[in-house]
Design a protein around this motif. Structure first.
Motif, PDB file in Angstrom:
ATOM      1  N   SER A 120       0.829  -1.204   0.000  1.00 52.84           N
ATOM      2  CA  SER A 120       0.000   0.000   0.000  1.00 52.84           C
ATOM      3  C   SER A 120       0.859   1.249   0.000  1.00 52.84           C
ATOM      4  O   SER A 120       0.478   2.281  -0.553  1.00 52.84           O
ATOM      5  CB  SER A 120      -0.927   0.016   1.222  1.00 52.84           C
ATOM      6  N   TYR A 121       2.044   1.145   0.595  1.00 53.18           N
ATOM      7  CA  TYR A 121       2.942   2.294   0.686  1.00 53.18           C
ATOM      8  C   TYR A 121       3.787   2.356  -0.582  1.00 53.18           C
ATOM      9  O   TYR A 121       4.934   1.899  -0.635  1.00 53.18           O
ATOM     10  CB  TYR A 121       3.820   2.187   1.935  1.00 53.18           C
ATOM     11  N   THR A 122       3.174   2.905  -1.628  1.00 53.43           N
ATOM     12  CA  THR A 122       3.850   3.034  -2.917  1.00 53.43           C
ATOM     13  C   THR A 122       3.178   4.138  -3.710  1.00 53.43           C
ATOM     14  O   THR A 122       2.133   4.674  -3.304  1.00 53.43           O
ATOM     15  CB  THR A 122       3.817   1.716  -3.703  1.00 53.43           C
ATOM     16  N   PHE A 123       3.774   4.484  -4.848  1.00 58.25           N
ATOM     17  CA  PHE A 123       3.192   5.508  -5.712  1.00 58.25           C
ATOM     18  C   PHE A 123       2.016   4.915  -6.476  1.00 58.25           C
ATOM     19  O   PHE A 123       1.967   3.716  -6.751  1.00 58.25           O
ATOM     20  CB  PHE A 123       4.254   6.031  -6.685  1.00 58.25           C
ATOM     21  N   VAL A 124       1.076   5.773  -6.845  1.00 53.55           N
ATOM     22  CA  VAL A 124      -0.167   5.325  -7.459  1.00 53.55           C
ATOM     23  C   VAL A 124       0.054   4.611  -8.791  1.00 53.55           C
ATOM     24  O   VAL A 124      -0.766   3.777  -9.194  1.00 53.55           O
ATOM     25  CB  VAL A 124      -1.135   6.515  -7.617  1.00 53.55           C
ATOM     26  N   TYR A 174       4.635   8.810   0.516  1.00 51.28           N
ATOM     27  CA  TYR A 174       3.343   8.335   0.033  1.00 51.28           C
ATOM     28  C   TYR A 174       2.239   8.412   1.079  1.00 51.28           C
ATOM     29  O   TYR A 174       2.465   8.193   2.266  1.00 51.28           O
ATOM     30  CB  TYR A 174       3.462   6.875  -0.422  1.00 51.28           C
ATOM     31  N   LEU A 175       1.035   8.673   0.597  1.00 51.04           N
ATOM     32  CA  LEU A 175      -0.171   8.455   1.375  1.00 51.04           C
ATOM     33  C   LEU A 175      -0.625   7.027   1.074  1.00 51.04           C
ATOM     34  O   LEU A 175      -0.740   6.645  -0.086  1.00 51.04           O
ATOM     35  CB  LEU A 175      -1.258   9.456   0.967  1.00 51.04           C
ATOM     36  N   SER A 176      -0.858   6.234   2.101  1.00 52.19           N
ATOM     37  CA  SER A 176      -1.214   4.829   1.899  1.00 52.19           C
ATOM     38  C   SER A 176      -2.346   4.692   0.888  1.00 52.19           C
ATOM     39  O   SER A 176      -3.402   5.322   1.032  1.00 52.19           O
ATOM     40  CB  SER A 176      -1.645   4.203   3.230  1.00 52.19           C
ATOM     41  N   LEU A 177      -2.135   3.865  -0.125  1.00 58.05           N
ATOM     42  CA  LEU A 177      -3.130   3.740  -1.189  1.00 58.05           C
ATOM     43  C   LEU A 177      -4.428   3.109  -0.697  1.00 58.05           C
ATOM     44  O   LEU A 177      -5.504   3.402  -1.230  1.00 58.05           O
ATOM     45  CB  LEU A 177      -2.556   2.924  -2.344  1.00 58.05           C
ATOM     46  N   HIS A 178      -4.357   2.260   0.324  1.00 54.49           N
ATOM     47  CA  HIS A 178      -5.591   1.630   0.809  1.00 54.49           C
ATOM     48  C   HIS A 178      -6.509   2.626   1.513  1.00 54.49           C
ATOM     49  O   HIS A 178      -7.689   2.346   1.708  1.00 54.49           O
ATOM     50  CB  HIS A 178      -5.267   0.458   1.739  1.00 54.49           C
TER      51      HIS A 178
END
Length: 379
Positions: free
Chosen positions: A82-86, A329-333
């Motif tokens: 989840s901690y990654t770029f979109v 990053y903002l967590s993607l989840h």
């Protein structure tokens, strides 16, 4: 940015970028897949042992090509941090996949390899490890899981040029050479740059021929130029993934200076680490950890604070002294897009890094004395 003397990033020019671009223009072949494209691709294949490489207009495009190559279908599940770029996620969402996010490690923002196997279902198609900050994931664990469950592995190596992983049998392997496919970035914030740009590395023979077709808008034009077919036409899906020779010429000037660029960045990284380790210990701030199986390509230097208040305070204090430090990053989840389509996930470590990690300025020409002085005396 106004009143910022030390930016977070500053693109480094070796001095030959414009002369190579001029050379590309004067040849009359600037649409791509010419002299400089071939020089760059040969460099990666010869220096890192990738079976086949294709320059792309971005790492995002390389990821989208990977999604096409493994034939992602609606409903397929993809495991990634989840901690990654979109871009890591978008490449697969665009083809209808369901994202299954894994949490980060407690000692590093990268994917927690120990949580991957429990996320696998009959619909799982691939694992996409992200080598955060250019530091290798534990690829022995990931490849073992992939082999046992017959899954593809696509390395998101956007930050990982010239970084390595040492396997349990003692073999040192370049990141991007281990999974079935791998994707690199040459965005202006990376170690080696071309403004925008990327690379798809192909390590599995089954993908080589089709990758070239997808790269050339779904045509077999490359085979035509090699004299392998009399005419070229539309033979598969594809898109405009091939960058111009202008981008490739810029990139070649950078690749020629890879050793010098890496040496300088490592010098800056090591100086940060040595100068800040006592301050960090006294203030309960965590510095980056490099596992024994990984190398450090000095892509990024970050600090991990105890909580979001300390993170925000540090960023404000540094900005007051005209130094730009940023979160990541903002967590993607937790994103609006993902939450509207999936159940809430509890990934506390990914959220922790969102709330506590700060990246320090990191670029070739950085004069870091002011940064370190202000951290030690004002942060």
């Amino acid at each position: 940015m106004k009143n910022i003397n030390i930016p977070f990033n500053k693109p480094y020019l070796t001095g030959k970028e414009t002369s190579y671009i001029k050379d590309a223009v004067t040849t009359g072949k600037i649409s791509g897949n010419g002299k400089y494209t071939k020089l760059c691709q040969d460099f990666f294949e010869q220096n890192y042992g990738f079976k086949k490489t294709l320059l792309t207009t971005s790492c995002t495009d390389a990821l989208e090509m990977a999604a096409i190559l493994i034939d992602i279908q609606p409903g397929d599940e993809i495991i990634m941090p989840s901690y990654t770029f979109v871009s890591t996620a978008n490449a697969f969402v665009l083809r209808g996949a369901k994202l299954v996010f894994a949490d980060s490690r407690s000692d590093h923002p990268g994917i927690d390899e120990a949580t991957i196997e429990a996320l696998i279902t009959p619909k799982t198609k691939a694992i996409v490890p992200v080598h955060y900050a250019g530091v290798a994931c534990d690829m022995d664990i990931i490849m073992d899981i992939a082999n046992r469950y017959d899954l593809f592995v696509i390395e998101d190596a956007a930050q990982a040029i010239d970084s390595y992983y040492t396997s349990k049998d003692g073999i040192k392997k370049p990141l991007g050479s281990i999974g079935h496919l791998a994707c690199f970035s040459f965005h202006e914030t990376k170690n080696i740059i071309s403004g925008e740009g990327g690379l798809l590395a192909i390590n599995d023979d089954q993908f080589i021929e089709r990758a070239e077709i997808i790269w050339e808008k779904g045509t077999n034009r490359s085979a035509f130029f090699r004299g392998e077919v009399n005419k070229y036409g539309w033979v598969d899906v594809g898109s405009s993934f091939l960058p111009s020779e202008i981008i490739a010429a810029f990139l070649w000037a950078q690749l020629e200076n890879l050793k010098d660029i890496q040496s300088r960045r490592k010098q800056i990284w090591n100086n940060y680490f040595q100068q800040l380790k006592f301050w960090a210990n006294e203030n309960e701030v965590r510095l980056p950890k490099i596992p024994l199986y990984a190398t450090n390509n000095a892509h990024m230097f970050y600090l991990v604070f105890k909580n979001s208040e300390k993170q925000s305070h540090f960023i404000r204090q540094m900005k007051e002294h005209q130094i730009l430090c940023v979160f990541h990053y903002l967590s993607l989840h937790k994103s609006e897009f993902y939450k509207s389509k999936h159940d809430d996930r509890n990934l506390p470590l990914s959220d922790k890094y969102t709330e506590t990690l700060v990246r320090l300025p990191m670029y070739y020409e950085l004069k870091q004395d002011k940064v370190i002085h202000n951290i030690l005396n004002n942060a």
